[in-house]
Design an enzyme around this catalytic site. Structure first.
Site, PDB file in Angstrom:
ATOM      1  N   GLU A 147      -1.989  -4.503   5.991  1.00 39.97           N
ATOM      2  CA  GLU A 147      -2.049  -5.960   5.802  1.00 39.97           C
ATOM      3  C   GLU A 147      -1.252  -6.695   6.881  1.00 39.97           C
ATOM      4  O   GLU A 147      -0.078  -6.380   7.134  1.00 39.97           O
ATOM      5  CB  GLU A 147      -1.517  -6.322   4.395  1.00 39.97           C
ATOM      6  CG  GLU A 147      -1.573  -7.827   4.130  1.00 39.97           C
ATOM      7  CD  GLU A 147      -1.465  -8.211   2.663  1.00 39.97           C
ATOM      8  OE1 GLU A 147      -1.479  -7.318   1.792  1.00 39.97           O
ATOM      9  OE2 GLU A 147      -1.354  -9.421   2.398  1.00 39.97           O
TER      10      GLU A 147
ATOM     11  N   ASP B  94      -3.854  -1.869  -8.792  1.00 40.17           N
ATOM     12  CA  ASP B  94      -2.605  -2.065  -8.048  1.00 40.17           C
ATOM     13  C   ASP B  94      -1.420  -1.822  -8.984  1.00 40.17           C
ATOM     14  O   ASP B  94      -1.452  -2.236 -10.148  1.00 40.17           O
ATOM     15  CB  ASP B  94      -2.564  -3.540  -7.603  1.00 40.17           C
ATOM     16  CG  ASP B  94      -2.018  -3.712  -6.209  1.00 40.17           C
ATOM     17  OD1 ASP B  94      -1.596  -2.719  -5.606  1.00 40.17           O
ATOM     18  OD2 ASP B  94      -2.054  -4.862  -5.735  1.00 40.17           O
TER      19      ASP B  94
HETATM   20  O1  KIV Z   1      -3.013  -7.596  -4.565  1.00 40.90           O
HETATM   21  C1  KIV Z   1      -3.918  -7.638  -3.714  1.00 40.90           C
HETATM   22  O2  KIV Z   1      -4.927  -8.350  -3.865  1.00 40.90           O
HETATM   23  C2  KIV Z   1      -3.776  -6.815  -2.525  1.00 40.90           C
HETATM   24  C3  KIV Z   1      -4.779  -6.976  -1.441  1.00 40.90           C
HETATM   25  C4  KIV Z   1      -4.582  -8.264  -0.746  1.00 40.90           C
HETATM   26  C5  KIV Z   1      -4.792  -5.834  -0.508  1.00 40.90           C
HETATM   27  O3  KIV Z   1      -2.863  -6.065  -2.437  1.00 40.90           O
END
Ligand code: KIV
Length: 272
Positions: free
Chosen positions: A182, A83
């Site tokens: 989401e 991410d």
């Molecule tokens: O940061 C995270 O865990 C996420 C998920 C909830 C999709 O973005």
């Protein structure tokens, strides 16, 4: 799995929905991978789940590189997606590319996930051109917590639902290989899923997506707080509390360490 593509993801999951879970450390990632999970997301939820922050906002690129590398080191089969944390993308194009590139070059992720908006369409195209696969994320994007004033459902009226659908199409056109949706209505998620060729992965988006994702702490029962759409499948907190209480009792009572946990050297008796 090699370079992630829609075909890889669909082929891997077959006719069954794609499974995705978060992980932030090596032992958890090994368990998630060995269980046959298709995708491991090193989410910036790292901030809440593991670093003790209230939101994801303080998470840094260095935090993500370190934790993604730990996950990637022990993952054999799952696709590892890192991410991109708050403000690591979208401020300046070359910084965004450099930050995303670090997830592949230094941390061995196979793709990055971006919390998306109109500002990430061109960036997605650029990253994909450069060889950085992009998973888009629409609906509730927790990095906007200060604008939302919490974590409310998204796409609940016609206008915002249209906006999500349009942005989903634009990110697919820009080359995103999948899309996380989401906390949106299940009927909107179905519409978006039908409109796209790339797989959608839902969290709080109903059963109509091509896959599902949850935060591992919620799944195993290790969270202080869970979103309304999460489901707990285990009770790791109780197991840990039990083990820690037993350890403390055993130390306090002198039961631990026992003979089998200790070793003696005869020669050392002469020290006295
Ligand atoms: O940061 C995270 O865990 C996420 C998920 C909830 C999709 O973005």
């Amino acid at each position: 799995m090699g370079m992630p593509t829609v075909r890889d993801l669909k082929a891997k999951a077959g006719d069954e929905p794609i499974t995705m879970l978060t992980a932030y450390d090596a032992p958890t990632a090994a368990i998630v991978d060995e269980a046959g999970t298709d995708i491991i997301l090193v989410g910036d939820s790292l901030g809440n789940t593991s670093l003790g922050y209230e939101t994801t906002l303080p998470v840094t690129v260095d935090d993500m590189v370190r934790h993604t590398a730990a996950v990637a080191r022990v993952t054999d089969d799952a696709l590892v997606v890192a991410d991109m944390p708050f403000l690591s993308i979208g401020v300046d194009e070359s910084d965004s590319i450099e930050n995303a590139g670090r997830m592949l070059k230094e941390a061995d992720a196979q793709a990055v996930k971006l919390e998306c908006g109109p500002h990430t369409v061109d960036l997605t195209a650029k990253l994909v051109q450069l060889g950085i696969p992009v998973m888009a994320h629409l609906g509730l994007t927790p990095q906007h917590v200060n604008q939302y004033g919490g974590y409310p459902r998204q796409g609940t009226d016609q206008e915002s639902a249209e906006r999500i659908l349009e942005l989903a199409r634009k990110h697919e056109e820009a080359g995103a290989f999948s899309l996380v949706l989401e906390h949106v209505p299940a009927n909107l998620a179905e519409k978006v899923t039908d409109a796209l060729d790339v797989p959608t992965i839902g969290i709080g988006a109903g059963p109509g997506c091509d896959g599902q994702v949850l935060v591992i702490n919620d799944v195993v029962g290790l969270s202080d707080w869970e979103p309304p759409f999460a489901k707990q499948f285990g009770d790791v907190r109780s197991e840990m509390e039990n083990a820690v209480e037993k350890y403390n009792d055993a130390v306090e009572s002198g039961e631990f360490p026992a003979e089998e946990h200790s070793h003696y050297e005869d020669d050392l008796d002469e020290l006295y």
